[in-house]
Design a protein around this motif. Structure first.
Motif, PDB file in Angstrom:
ATOM      1  N   GLY A 127       0.898  -1.304   0.131  1.00  0.00           N
ATOM      2  CA  GLY A 127      -0.021   0.018  -0.080  1.00  0.00           C
ATOM      3  C   GLY A 127       0.658   1.223   0.053  1.00  0.00           C
ATOM      4  O   GLY A 127       1.922   1.330   0.162  1.00  0.00           O
ATOM      5  N   TRP A 128       0.221   2.277  -0.488  1.00  0.00           N
ATOM      6  CA  TRP A 128       0.815   3.646  -0.053  1.00  0.00           C
ATOM      7  C   TRP A 128       0.055   4.429   0.812  1.00  0.00           C
ATOM      8  O   TRP A 128      -1.130   4.547   0.884  1.00  0.00           O
ATOM      9  N   PHE A 129       0.857   5.305   1.613  1.00  0.00           N
ATOM     10  CA  PHE A 129       0.435   6.056   2.937  1.00  0.00           C
ATOM     11  C   PHE A 129       0.926   7.485   2.584  1.00  0.00           C
ATOM     12  O   PHE A 129       1.792   7.563   1.871  1.00  0.00           O
ATOM     13  N   ARG A 130       0.282   8.391   3.124  1.00  0.00           N
ATOM     14  CA  ARG A 130       0.857   9.676   3.171  1.00  0.00           C
ATOM     15  C   ARG A 130       0.849  10.222   4.583  1.00  0.00           C
ATOM     16  O   ARG A 130      -0.157  10.082   5.387  1.00  0.00           O
ATOM     17  N   GLN A 131       1.800  11.383   4.660  1.00  0.00           N
ATOM     18  CA  GLN A 131       1.698  12.146   6.023  1.00  0.00           C
ATOM     19  C   GLN A 131       2.168  13.552   5.795  1.00  0.00           C
ATOM     20  O   GLN A 131       3.221  13.822   5.421  1.00  0.00           O
TER      21      GLN A 131
ATOM     22  N   GLN B  28       0.298   6.225  -9.796  1.00  0.00           N
ATOM     23  CA  GLN B  28      -0.010   7.286 -10.577  1.00  0.00           C
ATOM     24  C   GLN B  28      -0.748   8.506 -10.023  1.00  0.00           C
ATOM     25  O   GLN B  28      -1.953   7.967  -9.811  1.00  0.00           O
ATOM     26  N   MET B  29      -0.351   9.624 -10.038  1.00  0.00           N
ATOM     27  CA  MET B  29      -1.296  10.696  -8.973  1.00  0.00           C
ATOM     28  C   MET B  29      -1.468  11.904 -10.385  1.00  0.00           C
ATOM     29  O   MET B  29      -0.313  12.283 -10.848  1.00  0.00           O
ATOM     30  N   ASN B  30      -2.767  11.999 -10.628  1.00  0.00           N
ATOM     31  CA  ASN B  30      -3.128  12.844 -11.723  1.00  0.00           C
ATOM     32  C   ASN B  30      -3.792  13.967 -11.018  1.00  0.00           C
ATOM     33  O   ASN B  30      -4.717  13.799  -9.962  1.00  0.00           O
ATOM     34  N   SER B  31      -4.063  15.050 -11.545  1.00  0.00           N
ATOM     35  CA  SER B  31      -4.899  16.082 -11.204  1.00  0.00           C
ATOM     36  C   SER B  31      -4.464  16.482  -9.621  1.00  0.00           C
ATOM     37  O   SER B  31      -5.367  16.602  -8.920  1.00  0.00           O
ATOM     38  N   LEU B  32      -3.407  16.628  -9.349  1.00  0.00           N
ATOM     39  CA  LEU B  32      -2.881  16.733  -8.122  1.00  0.00           C
ATOM     40  C   LEU B  32      -3.397  18.008  -7.620  1.00  0.00           C
ATOM     41  O   LEU B  32      -3.625  19.197  -8.237  1.00  0.00           O
ATOM     42  N   LYS B  33      -3.636  18.045  -6.190  1.00  0.00           N
ATOM     43  CA  LYS B  33      -3.985  19.493  -5.502  1.00  0.00           C
ATOM     44  C   LYS B  33      -3.198  19.750  -4.408  1.00  0.00           C
ATOM     45  O   LYS B  33      -2.208  18.936  -4.195  1.00  0.00           O
ATOM     46  N   SER B  34      -3.209  20.748  -3.932  1.00  0.00           N
ATOM     47  CA  SER B  34      -2.037  21.473  -2.716  1.00  0.00           C
ATOM     48  C   SER B  34      -2.472  20.538  -1.595  1.00  0.00           C
ATOM     49  O   SER B  34      -1.527  20.174  -0.960  1.00  0.00           O
ATOM     50  N   GLU B  35      -3.665  19.868  -1.471  1.00  0.00           N
ATOM     51  CA  GLU B  35      -3.907  19.165  -0.202  1.00  0.00           C
ATOM     52  C   GLU B  35      -3.163  17.828  -0.477  1.00  0.00           C
ATOM     53  O   GLU B  35      -3.337  16.973   0.492  1.00  0.00           O
ATOM     54  N   ASP B  36      -2.617  17.333  -1.590  1.00  0.00           N
ATOM     55  CA  ASP B  36      -1.946  16.020  -1.765  1.00  0.00           C
ATOM     56  C   ASP B  36      -0.518  16.144  -1.068  1.00  0.00           C
ATOM     57  O   ASP B  36       0.324  15.119  -1.185  1.00  0.00           O
ATOM     58  N   THR B  37       0.100  17.438  -0.768  1.00  0.00           N
ATOM     59  CA  THR B  37       1.515  17.766  -0.625  1.00  0.00           C
ATOM     60  C   THR B  37       1.418  16.761   0.863  1.00  0.00           C
ATOM     61  O   THR B  37       0.500  17.052   2.038  1.00  0.00           O
ATOM     62  N   ALA B  38       2.578  15.946   1.024  1.00  0.00           N
ATOM     63  CA  ALA B  38       2.994  15.142   1.816  1.00  0.00           C
ATOM     64  C   ALA B  38       4.013  14.317   1.825  1.00  0.00           C
ATOM     65  O   ALA B  38       4.521  14.317   0.289  1.00  0.00           O
TER      66      ALA B  38
ATOM     67  N   TRP C 199       7.869  -0.838   6.191  1.00  0.00           N
ATOM     68  CA  TRP C 199       7.821   0.806   5.667  1.00  0.00           C
ATOM     69  C   TRP C 199       9.069   0.983   5.099  1.00  0.00           C
ATOM     70  O   TRP C 199      10.013   0.810   5.328  1.00  0.00           O
ATOM     71  N   GLY C 200       8.883   1.904   4.134  1.00  0.00           N
ATOM     72  CA  GLY C 200       9.922   2.284   3.430  1.00  0.00           C
ATOM     73  C   GLY C 200      10.145   3.940   3.910  1.00  0.00           C
ATOM     74  O   GLY C 200       9.491   4.240   4.990  1.00  0.00           O
ATOM     75  N   GLN C 201      11.059   4.500   3.497  1.00  0.00           N
ATOM     76  CA  GLN C 201      11.463   5.720   4.180  1.00  0.00           C
ATOM     77  C   GLN C 201      10.806   7.064   3.696  1.00  0.00           C
ATOM     78  O   GLN C 201      10.996   8.142   4.281  1.00  0.00           O
ATOM     79  N   GLY C 202      10.081   6.779   2.614  1.00  0.00           N
ATOM     80  CA  GLY C 202       9.180   7.886   2.186  1.00  0.00           C
ATOM     81  C   GLY C 202       9.897   8.722   0.876  1.00  0.00           C
ATOM     82  O   GLY C 202      10.919   8.848   0.759  1.00  0.00           O
ATOM     83  N   THR C 203       9.061   9.279   0.198  1.00  0.00           N
ATOM     84  CA  THR C 203       9.407  10.300  -0.866  1.00  0.00           C
ATOM     85  C   THR C 203       8.404  11.454  -0.719  1.00  0.00           C
ATOM     86  O   THR C 203       7.188  11.472  -0.614  1.00  0.00           O
ATOM     87  N   GLN C 204       9.017  12.634  -0.777  1.00  0.00           N
ATOM     88  CA  GLN C 204       8.274  13.800  -0.567  1.00  0.00           C
ATOM     89  C   GLN C 204       7.464  14.392  -1.915  1.00  0.00           C
ATOM     90  O   GLN C 204       8.229  14.486  -3.000  1.00  0.00           O
TER      91      GLN C 204
END
Length: 124
Positions: free
Chosen positions: A35-39, A82-92, A114-119
């Protein structure tokens, strides 16, 4: 060997696209669910999308439905977002995780690796 390495993050303007990739070691890629998570700063980590490795079934959060697509590439041993139509609230910071089941995938429990993450930064 347990390993999950995210890549593909960066800065993009609102409405743009990015493709994240989670490269897994052979052992980790054998996990049943990835899975993919964001913070975001000051917020809890939240589930974005997940894929059942065996069936190919996918799951996604309501906030990204229709915009984000999760997929797996068995030859490369990667799970991409794949992330399309990105919004400012997707920042994480975006993390990938591996677990034994996609049941209750959006919760943080049950994910063993868990991985280390990508901004990802989306500017409006």
């Amino acid at each position: 060997q347990v390993r999950l390495v995210e890549s593909g993050g960066g800065s993009v303007q609102a409405g743009g696209s990015l493709r994240l990739s989670c490269a897994a070691s052979a052992y980790t890629y054998s996990s049943s669910c990835i899975g993919w998570f964001r913070q975001s700063p000051g917020k809890e980590r939240e589930g974005v999308a997940a894929i059942s490795r065996g069936t190919g079934s996918t799951y996604s959060a309501d906030s990204v439905k229709g915009r984000f697509t999760i997929s797996q590439d068995n030859a490369r041993r990667t799970v991409d977002l794949q992330m399309n139509s990105l919004k400012s609230e997707d920042t994480a910071m975006y993390y990938c995780a591996a677990g034994v089941t996609c049941m209750n995938w959006a919760t943080l429990s049950g994910w063993g690796y868990w991985g280390q993450g990508t901004q990802v930064t989306v500017s409006s």
